[in-house]
Design a protein around this motif. Structure first.
Motif, short mmCIF file in Angstrom:
data_model
loop_
_atom_site.label_atom_id
_atom_site.label_comp_id
_atom_site.label_asym_id
_atom_site.label_seq_id
_atom_site.Cartn_x
_atom_site.Cartn_y
_atom_site.Cartn_z
N LYS A 38 -0.84 -6.83 1.05
CA LYS A 38 -0.15 -7.34 2.64
C LYS A 38 -0.19 -6.13 3.49
CE LYS A 38 2.65 -10.40 0.19
NZ LYS A 38 4.27 -10.75 -0.26
N PRO A 39 -1.30 -5.85 4.23
CA PRO A 39 -1.61 -4.67 5.31
C PRO A 39 -0.51 -5.16 6.42
CG PRO A 39 -3.64 -5.70 4.53
CD PRO A 39 -2.54 -6.71 4.18
N VAL A 40 -0.16 -4.08 6.93
CA VAL A 40 0.99 -4.06 7.80
C VAL A 40 0.65 -4.79 9.05
CG1 VAL A 40 0.26 -1.67 9.12
CG2 VAL A 40 2.70 -2.56 9.20
N GLU A 41 -0.36 -4.32 9.76
CA GLU A 41 -1.12 -5.18 10.95
C GLU A 41 -1.43 -6.77 10.91
OE1 GLU A 41 -5.22 -4.41 9.66
OE2 GLU A 41 -3.10 -3.65 9.21
N ILE A 42 -1.57 -7.03 9.52
CA ILE A 42 -1.75 -8.55 9.42
C ILE A 42 -0.89 -9.23 9.28
CG2 ILE A 42 -2.78 -10.29 7.75
CD1 ILE A 42 -4.95 -8.37 9.20
N ARG A 61 10.83 -5.02 3.79
CA ARG A 61 9.89 -4.56 2.94
C ARG A 61 8.85 -3.24 3.26
NH1 ARG A 61 6.66 -7.88 -0.45
NH2 ARG A 61 6.74 -6.10 -1.80
N PHE A 62 8.54 -3.21 4.71
CA PHE A 62 7.81 -2.36 5.27
C PHE A 62 8.42 -1.16 5.64
CE2 PHE A 62 4.75 -5.71 5.19
CZ PHE A 62 3.51 -5.29 5.01
N TRP A 63 9.58 -0.96 5.93
CA TRP A 63 10.19 0.19 6.38
C TRP A 63 10.35 1.47 5.25
CZ3 TRP A 63 10.70 2.76 10.53
CH2 TRP A 63 11.43 4.18 10.88
N ASN A 64 9.67 2.50 5.55
CA ASN A 64 9.87 3.52 4.65
C ASN A 64 10.76 4.78 5.14
OD1 ASN A 64 9.27 6.11 3.32
ND2 ASN A 64 7.08 5.92 3.44
N LEU A 115 6.36 3.09 8.89
CA LEU A 115 6.12 1.97 7.80
C LEU A 115 4.98 1.81 6.94
CD1 LEU A 115 5.88 -0.87 11.00
CD2 LEU A 115 7.84 -0.31 9.37
N HIS A 116 5.12 1.31 5.78
CA HIS A 116 4.19 1.32 4.94
C HIS A 116 2.71 0.82 5.40
CE1 HIS A 116 6.44 2.92 1.70
NE2 HIS A 116 7.37 1.78 1.71
N ASP A 117 1.61 1.29 5.25
CA ASP A 117 0.52 0.59 5.37
C ASP A 117 0.11 -0.69 4.82
OD1 ASP A 117 -1.83 0.84 7.10
OD2 ASP A 117 -3.13 0.89 5.20
N GLN A 130 0.61 0.66 11.81
CA GLN A 130 2.03 0.24 11.99
C GLN A 130 2.32 -0.07 13.39
OE1 GLN A 130 4.57 3.76 11.03
NE2 GLN A 130 2.28 4.79 10.82
N LEU A 131 1.46 0.52 14.42
CA LEU A 131 1.60 0.38 15.80
C LEU A 131 1.94 -0.91 16.23
CD1 LEU A 131 -0.73 3.23 17.39
CD2 LEU A 131 1.86 3.12 17.49
N PHE A 132 1.17 -2.00 15.60
CA PHE A 132 0.90 -3.21 16.14
C PHE A 132 2.57 -3.96 15.85
CE2 PHE A 132 -3.42 -2.26 15.69
CZ PHE A 132 -3.76 -3.07 16.83
N ALA A 133 3.36 -3.40 15.07
CA ALA A 133 4.69 -3.86 14.87
C ALA A 133 5.69 -3.42 16.22
CB ALA A 133 5.31 -3.32 13.57
N VAL A 134 5.02 -2.49 16.84
CA VAL A 134 5.75 -2.16 17.98
C VAL A 134 5.14 -2.59 19.57
CG1 VAL A 134 7.24 -0.27 19.33
CG2 VAL A 134 6.87 -0.41 16.80
#
Length: 641
Positions: free
Chosen positions: A431-435, A467-470, A476-478, A497-501
């Protein structure tokens, strides 16, 4: 003056003319006439270039230069002969020859024609100045090189000022129209050397055929030469016109068209919008890319929506709407029969987001979208989301936590898609972060059509934040559930991880966590050419994008900086500072200045490159003319006001 900076003249069909300021071809793709036989694919190099010599009372001198193996330049003093070069409104040179004669040369391509025009004229008053031009032909696939062979047909069909060469069966003919005398003098020119190909570890020499010589008396006025491709389905200039008339028409049409663009970025954006069938698509980059799904929908938001070209966005989205298969859109079409390839988990999600942005842009512009078109777009969106929810190719599927899992061994699915042989450099299975950011944004975009996905979106967002926060790394995890193993995480520090912001309409992170992510990316990944793809010091980090193909593929997403990522980075940087006018002004000053300046010096003049070295001096590399690099800068120009 950067003598090896590259210029581009695109024809809107997938073909183009391209070369360097010096005249030396450094790539197999540099050509005067390169045509797309099945727009925008099926590209063939028909006329690689020419050798132009000027005869004056003081002697005979060459314009421009050629490079032959091993490392021999003809003429050796070519740099001293180029007095001036400009790439706007089209490439133009002023040559000063050793005897003081000054010659102006221009090359341009008219949009909609598989054709190129060249002119020469004497600056000032000079008597007894003659011009001789030898066309250099191959008739090969754009990705290949050409060697001397007995099958090449030098035959020339002449009719007044029109000469036609058809060197090979199944290859478009070359039509030359010139107000010049033509002498049939067949010859092979051997061992042209292409330095960029050598640097890439590829075949770097080529033999070209010259069927004859065109001759003009420059003392009598301007010399005009028009070249076009002739074959089934190829659009070219009208038959019967003289070369001066054709060049006058090309200049007038292109001057009007190019002058209408409000900025150099808008003008650059136009080169990537090309015909596909009866519709429109986006060429991912010149000289070697065609239209890739992922690149098309990322680029569209800048090239079309930010650029105010809503009708073009409509045409592209409708053209691609019919290509959905099992919930997926093709990542690219091959040159061999336009066979679609579906190895992308994100192209389809970018499409859904682009549809949402397009409908929002039409609403903001108070323009109505016909119901039949809304229905066509809605069906494509629903087919994509349903396909992902139900499961599709390459183990792409909605998991119980509301997030999307994807990936099988041996296949590259995300934008980090380098593959050398069987080696997938960054597999990112799980499960990649930007996906996840794309998936949740796609679900929100679909809410304009249905509330079917509302609960899935809420569940996915909650899972993402949990789940993604490190916390240990404050980022964020990749990837989570790495290789589909529940509970695992890849903490590699990457820009995804930028795409979450930033970079997408809806931010998955807000507040302190969002600020910490952006600050960490700025500190560890930012370069003047865009964010790195991996933090220095990480296992596998590659500081420079150089070497043979395998070495470069290994570095592609392992540190190499990508200008297109400037878009999500700057948007995130501004968002976490409240989106204030002051933040936007500061972002422009800090992050855009160098990239915009690169447009004027190359490597791709008037454009933005694909990648750059991760370490200083951050040399620009890769594809010199890249659609999403230009598109994201154009999107930022609008965002930053």
């Amino acid at each position: 003056m950067n003598l090896f900076a590259e210029w581009l003249e695109a024809d809107g069909l997938g073909g183009f003319a391209s070369g360097t300021v010096s005249g030396i071809r450094t790539r197999r793709y540099h050509a005067l006439l390169l045509a797309a036989t099945t727009p925008p694919t099926g590209r063939m190099v028909l006329v690689n270039g020419f050798i132009a010599t000027v005869e004056t009372p003081a002697g005979t001198f060459q314009l421009g230069a050629q490079r032959y193996a091993p490392d021999a330049d003809d003429p050796p003093d070519f740099a001293a002969r180029i007095e001036k070069f400009a790439h706007r409104p089209w490439p133009s040179w002023t040559f000063r020859l050793p005897d003081g004669t000054r010659i102006a040369q221009e090359i341009l391509v008219r949009r909609g024609w598989a054709a190129a025009g060249v002119t020469w004229r004497v600056r000032g008053r000079r008597r007894g100045v003659k011009l001789r031009v030898r066309p250099l032909l191959s008739g090969r696939d754009a990705h290949a090189t050409h060697n001397e062979n007995a099958a090449f047909r030098f035959d020339a069909k002449t009719a007044r000022r029109r000469v036609t060469w058809a060197p090979y069966d199944g290859v478009p003919a070359v039509v030359s129209v010139a107000d010049a005398a033509y002498s049939h003098e067949p010859a092979w020119y051997r061992g042209f050397q292409y330095d960029q190909e050598r640097d890439r570890g590829l075949d770097f020499t080529e033999d070209l055929a010259s069927p004859g010589v065109l001759a003009w008396d420059l003392s009598a006025g301007e010399a005009a030469w028009a070249l076009s491709a002739e074959g089934p389905g190829i659009a070219g200039p009208p038959r019967g016109g003289s070369a001066p008339a054709l060049l006058d028409e090309m200049r007038a049409t292109e001057m009007r068209r190019r002058a209408a663009f409000p900025s150099p970025l808008h003008r650059a954006a136009d080169d990537y919008l090309v015909r596909r069938g009866r519709g429109l698509t986006v060429v991912a980059g010149y000289p070697w890319f065609t239209d890739w799904g992922r690149d098309t929908f990322i680029s569209l938001r800048g090239l079309c929506l930010a650029g105010g070209r809503l009708a073009d966005a409509r045409a592209i989205l409708l053209e691609w709407a019919g290509a959905v298969s099992e919930g997926m859109l093709p990542n690219r079409f091959t040159d061999e029969g336009d066979t679609p390839e579906f190895n992308s988990v994100d192209a389809s999600l970018w499409y859904v987001i682009a549809v949402g942005d397009y409908l929002d842009a039409m609403k903001a512009a108070r323009k109505r979208v016909p119901q039949a078109e809304v229905t066509r777009l809605r069906r494509a969106v629903e087919a994509i989301l349903a396909g992902y929810a139900g499961g599709t190719r390459f183990d792409i599927r909605l998991d119980s936590d509301g997030l999307v899992a994807a990936g099988v061994p041996g296949v590259q699915l995300t934008w980090m898609d380098a593959k050398a042989g069987d080696w997938v450099v960054t597999p990112r299975i799980g499960k990649p972060v930007e996906i996840q950011a794309l998936w949740i944004n796609a679900l929100r975009a679909a809410e304009r059509f249905t509330d079917r996905w509302r609960d899935t979106c809420a569940r996915g967002l909650e899972s993402f934040r949990a789940r993604f926060w490190n916390e240990a790394g404050a980022h964020l995890h990749d990837v989570v559930d790495v290789d589909h193993v529940p509970g695992t995480a890849d903490a590699a520090f990457r820009p995804n991880q930028l795409f979450a912001v930033g970079g997408l309409p809806f931010a998955l992170l807000e507040g302190e966590r969002a600020r910490r992510v952006v600050d960490a990316v700025e500190a560890r990944l930012w370069t003047p050419m865009g964010p790195r793809t991996l933090a220095p010091g990480s296992p596998g980090y590659a500081p420079f994008y150089v070497g043979d193909r395998v070495t470069r593929d290994g570095a592609y997403h392992q540190g190499t900086a990508w200008p297109w990522l400037t878009g999500p980075f700057v948007e995130a940087w501004v968002r976490v500072r409240g989106g204030t006018v002051a933040a936007k002004r500061e972002a422009r000053r800090r992050f855009l200045k160098e990239l915009l300046a690169k447009m004027e010096v190359g490597p791709g003049l008037g454009h933005v490159t694909e990648v750059a070295d991760a370490e200083a001096p951050h040399t620009a590399r890769g594809c010199p003319f890249q659609a999403w690099s230009v598109g994201e800068l154009l999107r930022l120009e609008k965002l930053l006001g």
